[in-house]
Design a protein around this motif. Sequence first.
Motif, PDB file in Angstrom:
ATOM      1  N   LYS A 288       8.363  -7.675   7.446  1.00  0.00           N
ATOM      2  CA  LYS A 288       8.398  -8.838   8.331  1.00  0.00           C
ATOM      3  C   LYS A 288       8.871 -10.084   7.596  1.00  0.00           C
ATOM      4  CE  LYS A 288       5.324 -11.427  11.453  1.00  0.00           C
ATOM      5  NZ  LYS A 288       3.922 -11.560  11.927  1.00  0.00           N
ATOM      6  N   GLU A 289       8.403 -10.253   6.363  1.00  0.00           N
ATOM      7  CA  GLU A 289       8.718 -11.455   5.602  1.00  0.00           C
ATOM      8  C   GLU A 289       9.975 -11.307   4.747  1.00  0.00           C
ATOM      9  OE1 GLU A 289       3.972 -12.606   5.244  1.00  0.00           O
ATOM     10  OE2 GLU A 289       5.058 -11.843   3.511  1.00  0.00           O
ATOM     11  N   GLY A 290      10.314 -10.077   4.387  1.00  0.00           N
ATOM     12  CA  GLY A 290      11.542  -9.837   3.635  1.00  0.00           C
ATOM     13  C   GLY A 290      11.392  -9.904   2.132  1.00  0.00           C
ATOM     14  N   ILE A 291      10.161 -10.035   1.635  1.00  0.00           N
ATOM     15  CA  ILE A 291       9.970 -10.112   0.188  1.00  0.00           C
ATOM     16  C   ILE A 291       9.246  -8.862  -0.304  1.00  0.00           C
ATOM     17  CG2 ILE A 291      10.000 -12.624   0.122  1.00  0.00           C
ATOM     18  CD1 ILE A 291       6.981 -12.622   0.101  1.00  0.00           C
ATOM     19  N   ILE A 292       9.050  -8.765  -1.609  1.00  0.00           N
ATOM     20  CA  ILE A 292       8.371  -7.617  -2.207  1.00  0.00           C
ATOM     21  C   ILE A 292       6.883  -7.937  -2.321  1.00  0.00           C
ATOM     22  CG2 ILE A 292       8.205  -6.159  -4.262  1.00  0.00           C
ATOM     23  CD1 ILE A 292      11.174  -6.904  -4.799  1.00  0.00           C
ATOM     24  N   PRO A 293       6.004  -7.056  -1.849  1.00  0.00           N
ATOM     25  CA  PRO A 293       4.566  -7.349  -1.879  1.00  0.00           C
ATOM     26  C   PRO A 293       3.943  -7.149  -3.255  1.00  0.00           C
ATOM     27  CG  PRO A 293       4.909  -5.198  -0.913  1.00  0.00           C
ATOM     28  CD  PRO A 293       6.286  -5.782  -1.160  1.00  0.00           C
ATOM     29  N   GLY A 294       4.388  -7.957  -4.205  1.00  0.00           N
ATOM     30  CA  GLY A 294       3.802  -7.939  -5.540  1.00  0.00           C
ATOM     31  C   GLY A 294       3.915  -6.580  -6.207  1.00  0.00           C
ATOM     32  N   VAL A 295       2.798  -6.102  -6.738  1.00  0.00           N
ATOM     33  CA  VAL A 295       2.766  -4.825  -7.440  1.00  0.00           C
ATOM     34  C   VAL A 295       2.289  -3.705  -6.513  1.00  0.00           C
ATOM     35  CG1 VAL A 295       1.932  -3.687  -9.568  1.00  0.00           C
ATOM     36  CG2 VAL A 295       2.356  -6.113  -9.567  1.00  0.00           C
ATOM     37  N   SER A 296       2.189  -3.983  -5.219  1.00  0.00           N
ATOM     38  CA  SER A 296       1.729  -2.968  -4.268  1.00  0.00           C
ATOM     39  C   SER A 296       2.647  -1.751  -4.239  1.00  0.00           C
ATOM     40  CB  SER A 296       1.620  -3.563  -2.865  1.00  0.00           C
ATOM     41  OG  SER A 296       0.702  -4.625  -2.847  1.00  0.00           O
ATOM     42  N   ASN A 297       3.943  -1.956  -4.394  1.00  0.00           N
ATOM     43  CA  ASN A 297       4.868  -0.819  -4.401  1.00  0.00           C
ATOM     44  C   ASN A 297       4.566   0.129  -5.550  1.00  0.00           C
ATOM     45  OD1 ASN A 297       6.012  -3.412  -3.441  1.00  0.00           O
ATOM     46  ND2 ASN A 297       7.639  -2.106  -2.660  1.00  0.00           N
ATOM     47  N   PHE A 298       3.991  -0.373  -6.608  1.00  0.00           N
ATOM     48  CA  PHE A 298       3.621   0.416  -7.776  1.00  0.00           C
ATOM     49  C   PHE A 298       2.266   1.093  -7.584  1.00  0.00           C
ATOM     50  CE2 PHE A 298       1.824   0.132 -12.278  1.00  0.00           C
ATOM     51  CZ  PHE A 298       2.467   1.268 -12.735  1.00  0.00           C
ATOM     52  N   ARG A 299       1.333   0.386  -6.924  1.00  0.00           N
ATOM     53  CA  ARG A 299      -0.047   0.871  -6.865  1.00  0.00           C
ATOM     54  C   ARG A 299      -0.391   1.640  -5.591  1.00  0.00           C
ATOM     55  NH1 ARG A 299      -1.624  -4.898  -9.121  1.00  0.00           N
ATOM     56  NH2 ARG A 299      -1.710  -4.404 -11.369  1.00  0.00           N
ATOM     57  N   LEU A 300       0.177   1.249  -4.460  1.00  0.00           N
ATOM     58  CA  LEU A 300      -0.320   1.781  -3.194  1.00  0.00           C
ATOM     59  C   LEU A 300      -0.021   3.269  -3.021  1.00  0.00           C
ATOM     60  CD1 LEU A 300      -1.906   0.956  -0.702  1.00  0.00           C
ATOM     61  CD2 LEU A 300       0.254   0.435   0.437  1.00  0.00           C
ATOM     62  N   SER A 301       1.128   3.727  -3.506  1.00  0.00           N
ATOM     63  CA  SER A 301       1.426   5.158  -3.398  1.00  0.00           C
ATOM     64  C   SER A 301       0.387   5.992  -4.130  1.00  0.00           C
ATOM     65  CB  SER A 301       2.820   5.461  -3.968  1.00  0.00           C
ATOM     66  OG  SER A 301       3.828   4.971  -3.122  1.00  0.00           O
ATOM     67  N   ARG A 302      -0.034   5.533  -5.297  1.00  0.00           N
ATOM     68  CA  ARG A 302      -1.047   6.247  -6.058  1.00  0.00           C
ATOM     69  C   ARG A 302      -2.389   6.213  -5.346  1.00  0.00           C
ATOM     70  NH1 ARG A 302      -1.795   2.796 -10.141  1.00  0.00           N
ATOM     71  NH2 ARG A 302      -3.857   2.124  -9.482  1.00  0.00           N
ATOM     72  N   ILE A 303      -2.712   5.099  -4.732  1.00  0.00           N
ATOM     73  CA  ILE A 303      -4.036   4.913  -4.147  1.00  0.00           C
ATOM     74  C   ILE A 303      -4.137   5.524  -2.751  1.00  0.00           C
ATOM     75  CG2 ILE A 303      -5.630   3.144  -3.279  1.00  0.00           C
ATOM     76  CD1 ILE A 303      -4.678   1.388  -5.635  1.00  0.00           C
ATOM     77  N   ALA A 304      -3.131   5.279  -1.917  1.00  0.00           N
ATOM     78  CA  ALA A 304      -3.210   5.717  -0.515  1.00  0.00           C
ATOM     79  C   ALA A 304      -2.283   6.875  -0.192  1.00  0.00           C
ATOM     80  CB  ALA A 304      -2.886   4.536   0.408  1.00  0.00           C
ATOM     81  N   GLY A 305      -1.399   7.248  -1.123  1.00  0.00           N
ATOM     82  CA  GLY A 305      -0.436   8.308  -0.861  1.00  0.00           C
ATOM     83  C   GLY A 305       0.910   7.731  -0.464  1.00  0.00           C
ATOM     84  N   PRO A 306       2.013   8.445  -0.763  1.00  0.00           N
ATOM     85  CA  PRO A 306       3.350   7.893  -0.521  1.00  0.00           C
ATOM     86  C   PRO A 306       3.688   7.661   0.939  1.00  0.00           C
ATOM     87  CG  PRO A 306       3.474  10.185  -1.242  1.00  0.00           C
ATOM     88  CD  PRO A 306       2.068   9.749  -1.444  1.00  0.00           C
ATOM     89  N   ARG A 307       3.197   8.498   1.853  1.00  0.00           N
ATOM     90  CA  ARG A 307       3.543   8.299   3.263  1.00  0.00           C
ATOM     91  C   ARG A 307       2.877   7.044   3.816  1.00  0.00           C
ATOM     92  NH1 ARG A 307       7.786   9.972   2.689  1.00  0.00           N
ATOM     93  NH2 ARG A 307       8.026   8.967   4.703  1.00  0.00           N
ATOM     94  N   VAL A 308       1.590   6.895   3.548  1.00  0.00           N
ATOM     95  CA  VAL A 308       0.891   5.688   4.019  1.00  0.00           C
ATOM     96  C   VAL A 308       1.496   4.448   3.384  1.00  0.00           C
ATOM     97  CG1 VAL A 308      -1.316   4.458   4.023  1.00  0.00           C
ATOM     98  CG2 VAL A 308      -1.253   6.901   4.520  1.00  0.00           C
ATOM     99  N   ALA A 309       1.840   4.519   2.103  1.00  0.00           N
ATOM    100  CA  ALA A 309       2.433   3.363   1.421  1.00  0.00           C
ATOM    101  C   ALA A 309       3.727   2.943   2.104  1.00  0.00           C
ATOM    102  CB  ALA A 309       2.687   3.684  -0.046  1.00  0.00           C
ATOM    103  N   ARG A 310       4.558   3.901   2.462  1.00  0.00           N
ATOM    104  CA  ARG A 310       5.815   3.559   3.132  1.00  0.00           C
ATOM    105  C   ARG A 310       5.583   3.018   4.533  1.00  0.00           C
ATOM    106  NH1 ARG A 310       7.247   6.631  -0.911  1.00  0.00           N
ATOM    107  NH2 ARG A 310       9.412   6.587  -1.677  1.00  0.00           N
TER     108      ARG A 310
END
Length: 404
Positions: A288-310
């Motif tokens: 929505k905002e067009g920017i990168i959400p910090g380090v979430s792209n690095f952490r969220l896949s590990r924490i929530a899984g790649p499908r949920v992260a995407r």
Amino acid sequence: MPTLAPGLDLRARAGEAHRVDDEIRALRTALVEAHAEEIYDGLTDGRTRYLRMDELVRAAAVAHPGLVPSEEQMAAEDSLPQADKVGREIDQGIFLRGILRAPKAGPHLLDAMLRPTARALELLPGFIETGVVEMEAVRLERRDGVAHLTLCRDDCLNAEDAQQVDDMETAVDLTLLDPSVRSGLLRGGVMSHPRYLGRRVFCAGINLKKLSSGAIPLVDFLLRRETGYIQKIFRGLLTDGAWHSRLTDKPWTAAVDSFAIGGGTQLLLVFDHVLAASDAYLSLPAAKEGIIPGVSNFRLSRIAGPRVARQVILGGRRLRADEPDARSIVDEVVPPEEMDAAIDRALARLDGEAVVANRRMLNLAEEPPEEFRRYIAEFALQQALRIYGADVIGKVDGFAVGAR
């Protein structure tokens, strides 16, 4: 001689200017990548001095004119709305990416960002004596060995800006420096905003009005936030005070009332225990905002899984705190009226003697420092490019005139 269509000459000149900028930036990129260690050693006296990122780019501007923008150029740029800037922060991003990629310079720079700030050291004696520090964006209070950090920007639903980052880093430093504090708790305060009057709110993410006005800097907000207080929460404070560990770290709990949007959700990914009210929600509105959400792209896949992260990062999916996919981020969900009691129980569980050592080993295994360094090096440039994207400018200008 043929007549040019209206505006064609201006478009051609703009295209030529962009081509020249690209060529110069390609040269800067090659120069920094080839000489990063040499440049950094010269600026830090052979890595004997710790310069934070803002200090490093200022020193580089003096020692290597043209490699990064001068203080005068940045001062002129900082006075402009985001849409009117020429993008000098992109050159800072090129420089910092090169330094962070370097095997010796990169870790040393990240260590510099983990050291206590001068502001925190100045406030420490008073905090140890009184147990209270009042700041514009954060209220810090020590109670029964717990540092309570309350986000208190009730005028903007705790939306993040440079002041909030400075206050948060100060509060985190004080929490980690005070020997009588055993753990930290972060929670949003009670709001005076008409839409949430009398309710607690955790965080509304980046302040889009500030971004539109040009007041969300790359170095002092976007990079300082990730490599400063968030890393200090996760990794610890670099104090060199004990032979057995260079870092002073403590367990952290987060309590989410109402919502954690954007940077609010990013924060949750580094906490040891996360509670949420059953009516709260989480989101990372990067698309929505067009920017990168910090380090979430690095952490969220590990924490929530790649499908949920995407789904969350690319698709803008909002997670209710009580739905199954949110449970990888939120440890405990309780009715809003039970939050206080649940917080007390969570703090008690994290008060064991072995908690600090075990969280340290978990964090080391889950996010090795070298992996973080590789990510943040690329983030330094990619986020710089994003905040000057035409799509981002258009979006934040639209958001700035209305509510999120």
